[in-house]
Design a protein around this motif. Structure first.
Motif, PDB file in Angstrom:
ATOM      1  N   ASN A  20       0.808  -1.207   0.000  1.00  0.00           N
ATOM      2  CA  ASN A  20       0.000   0.000   0.000  1.00  0.00           C
ATOM      3  C   ASN A  20       0.841   1.256   0.000  1.00  0.00           C
ATOM      4  O   ASN A  20       0.371   2.324  -0.332  1.00  0.00           O
ATOM      5  CB  ASN A  20      -0.929   0.017   1.221  1.00  0.00           C
ATOM      6  CG  ASN A  20      -1.958  -1.075   1.151  1.00  0.00           C
ATOM      7  OD1 ASN A  20      -2.558  -1.292   0.104  1.00  0.00           O
ATOM      8  ND2 ASN A  20      -2.152  -1.776   2.247  1.00  0.00           N
ATOM      9  N   LYS A  21       2.072   1.128   0.423  1.00  0.00           N
ATOM     10  CA  LYS A  21       2.911   2.318   0.536  1.00  0.00           C
ATOM     11  C   LYS A  21       4.367   1.905   0.597  1.00  0.00           C
ATOM     12  O   LYS A  21       4.694   0.730   0.673  1.00  0.00           O
ATOM     13  CB  LYS A  21       2.514   3.134   1.761  1.00  0.00           C
ATOM     14  CG  LYS A  21       2.528   2.334   3.066  1.00  0.00           C
ATOM     15  CD  LYS A  21       1.988   3.105   4.213  1.00  0.00           C
ATOM     16  CE  LYS A  21       0.517   3.171   4.301  1.00  0.00           C
ATOM     17  NZ  LYS A  21      -0.277   1.998   4.436  1.00  0.00           N
ATOM     18  N   TYR A 135      -1.907  11.470   6.477  1.00  0.00           N
ATOM     19  CA  TYR A 135      -1.180  11.220   5.241  1.00  0.00           C
ATOM     20  C   TYR A 135      -1.822  12.016   4.114  1.00  0.00           C
ATOM     21  O   TYR A 135      -3.036  12.036   3.956  1.00  0.00           O
ATOM     22  CB  TYR A 135      -1.191   9.723   4.941  1.00  0.00           C
ATOM     23  CG  TYR A 135      -0.515   9.362   3.645  1.00  0.00           C
ATOM     24  CD1 TYR A 135       0.840   9.589   3.471  1.00  0.00           C
ATOM     25  CD2 TYR A 135      -1.222   8.796   2.602  1.00  0.00           C
ATOM     26  CE1 TYR A 135       1.478   9.265   2.291  1.00  0.00           C
ATOM     27  CE2 TYR A 135      -0.594   8.455   1.418  1.00  0.00           C
ATOM     28  CZ  TYR A 135       0.753   8.699   1.264  1.00  0.00           C
ATOM     29  OH  TYR A 135       1.381   8.385   0.092  1.00  0.00           O
ATOM     30  N   ASP A 136      -0.995  12.685   3.320  1.00  0.00           N
ATOM     31  CA  ASP A 136      -1.454  13.434   2.155  1.00  0.00           C
ATOM     32  C   ASP A 136      -1.178  12.584   0.922  1.00  0.00           C
ATOM     33  O   ASP A 136      -0.053  12.538   0.430  1.00  0.00           O
ATOM     34  CB  ASP A 136      -0.729  14.775   2.069  1.00  0.00           C
ATOM     35  CG  ASP A 136      -1.192  15.625   0.895  1.00  0.00           C
ATOM     36  OD1 ASP A 136      -1.977  15.126   0.055  1.00  0.00           O
ATOM     37  OD2 ASP A 136      -0.766  16.781   0.809  1.00  0.00           O
ATOM     38  N   ASP A 137      -2.208  11.911   0.435  1.00  0.00           N
ATOM     39  CA  ASP A 137      -2.012  10.976  -0.675  1.00  0.00           C
ATOM     40  C   ASP A 137      -1.934  11.656  -2.043  1.00  0.00           C
ATOM     41  O   ASP A 137      -1.879  10.984  -3.068  1.00  0.00           O
ATOM     42  CB  ASP A 137      -3.085   9.898  -0.681  1.00  0.00           C
ATOM     43  CG  ASP A 137      -4.492  10.451  -0.850  1.00  0.00           C
ATOM     44  OD1 ASP A 137      -4.650  11.685  -1.009  1.00  0.00           O
ATOM     45  OD2 ASP A 137      -5.444   9.644  -0.822  1.00  0.00           O
ATOM     46  N   THR A 138      -1.857  12.983  -2.063  1.00  0.00           N
ATOM     47  CA  THR A 138      -1.669  13.687  -3.336  1.00  0.00           C
ATOM     48  C   THR A 138      -0.189  13.769  -3.714  1.00  0.00           C
ATOM     49  O   THR A 138       0.143  14.195  -4.813  1.00  0.00           O
ATOM     50  CB  THR A 138      -2.264  15.110  -3.295  1.00  0.00           C
ATOM     51  OG1 THR A 138      -1.559  15.893  -2.327  1.00  0.00           O
ATOM     52  CG2 THR A 138      -3.746  15.064  -2.953  1.00  0.00           C
ATOM     53  N   GLU A 140       3.880  11.704  -3.079  1.00  0.00           N
ATOM     54  CA  GLU A 140       4.505  10.443  -2.671  1.00  0.00           C
ATOM     55  C   GLU A 140       5.340  10.633  -1.411  1.00  0.00           C
ATOM     56  O   GLU A 140       5.936  11.672  -1.205  1.00  0.00           O
ATOM     57  CB  GLU A 140       5.456   9.924  -3.761  1.00  0.00           C
ATOM     58  CG  GLU A 140       4.818   9.641  -5.071  1.00  0.00           C
ATOM     59  CD  GLU A 140       5.150  10.672  -6.128  1.00  0.00           C
ATOM     60  OE1 GLU A 140       4.659  10.526  -7.253  1.00  0.00           O
ATOM     61  OE2 GLU A 140       5.879  11.633  -5.841  1.00  0.00           O
ATOM     62  N   GLU A 141       5.400   9.576  -0.639  1.00  0.00           N
ATOM     63  CA  GLU A 141       6.384   9.479   0.431  1.00  0.00           C
ATOM     64  C   GLU A 141       7.650   8.931  -0.203  1.00  0.00           C
ATOM     65  O   GLU A 141       7.590   8.317  -1.271  1.00  0.00           O
ATOM     66  CB  GLU A 141       5.886   8.560   1.540  1.00  0.00           C
ATOM     67  CG  GLU A 141       5.741   7.142   1.077  1.00  0.00           C
ATOM     68  CD  GLU A 141       4.483   6.457   1.581  1.00  0.00           C
ATOM     69  OE1 GLU A 141       4.496   5.224   1.557  1.00  0.00           O
ATOM     70  OE2 GLU A 141       3.520   7.099   1.972  1.00  0.00           O
TER      71      GLU A 141
END
Length: 169
Positions: A20-21, A135-138, A140-141
């Protein structure tokens, strides 16, 4: 607050259940026994005047299909963006913005992958639920490796895109 920057690197599409991440990737590295040293050296040689860093990022995550694109690359300074990417490599722009930045503890090389996994667990299980951020899913980490990554007691940064939770000051 982080400024945007560009990386040049190798991207590959993978399928792995429950990805997922980016926090799922240290285990993935162990699973495929990723050898990345020579490839990164080649990229650093291509962009010799750029700030020395490596970046790992997951893109195009399809949770339903359990597929993702994994990119491992090096930072490229604006002045060197005119250098064409090496065959088989790509340029990707990491967006700027607000990030939670966690630094892994200094550990032996043998404990390094585990310390990265443990730091991710600490962030996701302890820090996020108690923080004023989500988490800001707009954006990438990413994982950021610089000179601290080299040596007998390496460490690196985990950079997670965040935004204030609604209703917090």
């Amino acid at each position: 607050e982080r400024n945007p920057f560009t990386i040049a690197g190798y991207a590959s599409r993978h399928r792995m259940p429950h990805v997922n991440k980016l926090s799922d990737i240290p285990g993935y590295w162990e699973k495929i026994n990723l050898e990345y040293g020579a490839a990164l050296t080649t990229l650093h040689d291509t962009y010799p005047n750029s700030h020395h860093c490596e970046v790992a990022v997951c893109l195009d995550i399809d949770g339903e299909g359990e597929c993702f694109t994994y990119m491992l690359g090096v930072g490229v300074d604006e002045a060197e963006l005119s250098v064409p990417p090496r065959p088989g490599t790509y340029l990707h722009r990491i967006q700027g913005g607000l990030y939670a930045v966690y630094t892994t503890p200094q550990v032996s090389e043998a404990q390094y992958v585990q310390s990265i996994q443990d730091t991710w667990r600490e962030i996701l299980d302890c820090w996020f639920p108690q923080s004023d951020y989500e988490y800001d899913d707009t954006r990438e980490e990413y994982e950021y490796y610089d000179q601290r990554d080299h040596g007998d007691r390496p460490q690196m940064d985990i950079c997670i895109s965040v935004r204030k939770r609604s209703g917090t000051r």
